[in-house]
Structures are given as C-alpha cells and as structure tokens.
Design a protein around this motif. Structure first.
Motif, short mmCIF file in Angstrom:
data_model
loop_
_atom_site.label_atom_id
_atom_site.label_comp_id
_atom_site.label_asym_id
_atom_site.label_seq_id
_atom_site.Cartn_x
_atom_site.Cartn_y
_atom_site.Cartn_z
N VAL A 63 0.84 -1.20 0.00
CA VAL A 63 0.00 0.00 0.00
C VAL A 63 0.87 1.25 0.00
CG1 VAL A 63 -1.78 1.27 1.29
CG2 VAL A 63 -1.90 -1.22 1.12
N ASP A 64 2.02 1.18 0.66
CA ASP A 64 2.94 2.33 0.69
C ASP A 64 3.52 2.64 -0.69
OD1 ASP A 64 2.51 2.41 3.40
OD2 ASP A 64 4.31 1.24 3.88
N ALA A 82 -3.61 -3.76 -2.07
CA ALA A 82 -3.51 -3.14 -3.39
C ALA A 82 -2.88 -4.14 -4.36
CB ALA A 82 -2.65 -1.88 -3.32
N TYR A 83 -3.39 -4.12 -5.57
CA TYR A 83 -2.91 -5.00 -6.64
C TYR A 83 -2.71 -4.17 -7.89
CZ TYR A 83 -5.02 -8.44 -3.49
OH TYR A 83 -5.37 -9.17 -2.39
N ILE A 84 -1.81 -4.61 -8.77
CA ILE A 84 -1.55 -3.91 -10.03
C ILE A 84 -1.50 -4.94 -11.15
CG2 ILE A 84 0.96 -4.02 -9.78
CD1 ILE A 84 1.06 -1.19 -11.04
N ASN A 85 -1.97 -4.52 -12.35
CA ASN A 85 -1.87 -5.41 -13.52
C ASN A 85 -0.86 -4.83 -14.50
OD1 ASN A 85 -3.22 -3.33 -14.85
ND2 ASN A 85 -5.07 -4.49 -15.24
N GLU A 86 -0.72 -5.48 -15.64
CA GLU A 86 0.29 -5.06 -16.62
C GLU A 86 -0.03 -3.73 -17.29
OE1 GLU A 86 -1.32 -7.63 -20.43
OE2 GLU A 86 0.29 -8.44 -19.21
N VAL A 93 -10.74 -1.66 -0.20
CA VAL A 93 -10.90 -0.51 0.67
C VAL A 93 -11.92 -0.83 1.75
CG1 VAL A 93 -11.52 1.94 0.72
CG2 VAL A 93 -10.35 1.01 -1.27
N LYS A 94 -11.64 -0.40 2.98
CA LYS A 94 -12.57 -0.62 4.08
C LYS A 94 -12.95 0.72 4.68
CE LYS A 94 -13.33 -3.38 8.17
NZ LYS A 94 -12.83 -4.44 9.03
#
Length: 99
Positions: free
Chosen positions: A44-45, A67-71, A79-80
C-alpha cells in the motif's frame, strides 16, 4: 389407380425430406465474455500519491487494506470504510474506473 400411384409417390417423396440431414456451422459470440485480468499484490505504501488521494477524496475515512496492479498499470484496491469493504479500480493517475 393413377391417383393411388401419384398419391403414394407424393407421400414417399415427402417422407424422404424429413430424413435428410443438414449441417450448419455455429458461430460463437465472444464479445460479451469477460477476460480475467491478472493482478499482482503491491504494498500500500508503494501506491502513487494520485491513487491514494483519489480514494481519500471519493471515500473520506476509508482505509486501503490491500492493493494489486496489472500489466496496464491499473490498480485494484480493497478498501474498508467502517464495517463495509469495497473493491475500487483506478489507473495510475488516480482516475476511478468502473469494472
């Protein structure tokens, strides 16, 4: 007798049309199929400031848990806010997307 022979010929001719087979090709429509994208988890940072500020603006008081990232440099954020959780998708500029 002539009518009987003609009637039998018509009857036998009509029965053979039902016995014939036809071959048809099926076309598959792939436009409505969603392709699952692959996301890899990031810290997340490590999120860009634009993404963090977009979530803070759209959901005041919300906390980004994962958090996730794609290509394509698109982010999937878990998110909460209070007791509710939501999945938010953004691009690298912080624009929230609908998926």
């Amino acid at each position: 007798m002539k009518k009987l022979v003609v009637s039998m010929a018509v009857l036998l001719g009509s029965l053979t049309t039902f016995a014939s087979t036809t071959i048809t090709e099926k076309q598959v429509n792939t436009q409505g199929i969603a392709i699952q994208e692959e996301y890899t988890e990031v810290a997340v940072d490590a999120l860009p400031d634009a993404v963090k500020s977009a979530v803070a603006t759209a959901m005041p008081g919300a906390v980004i848990e994962k958090a996730y990232i794609n290509e394509n440099q698109e982010y999937k954020l878990e998110v909460k806010a209070g007791e509710q959780t939501a999945t938010v998708y953004t691009d690298a500029d912080g624009t929230i997307m609908q998926k």
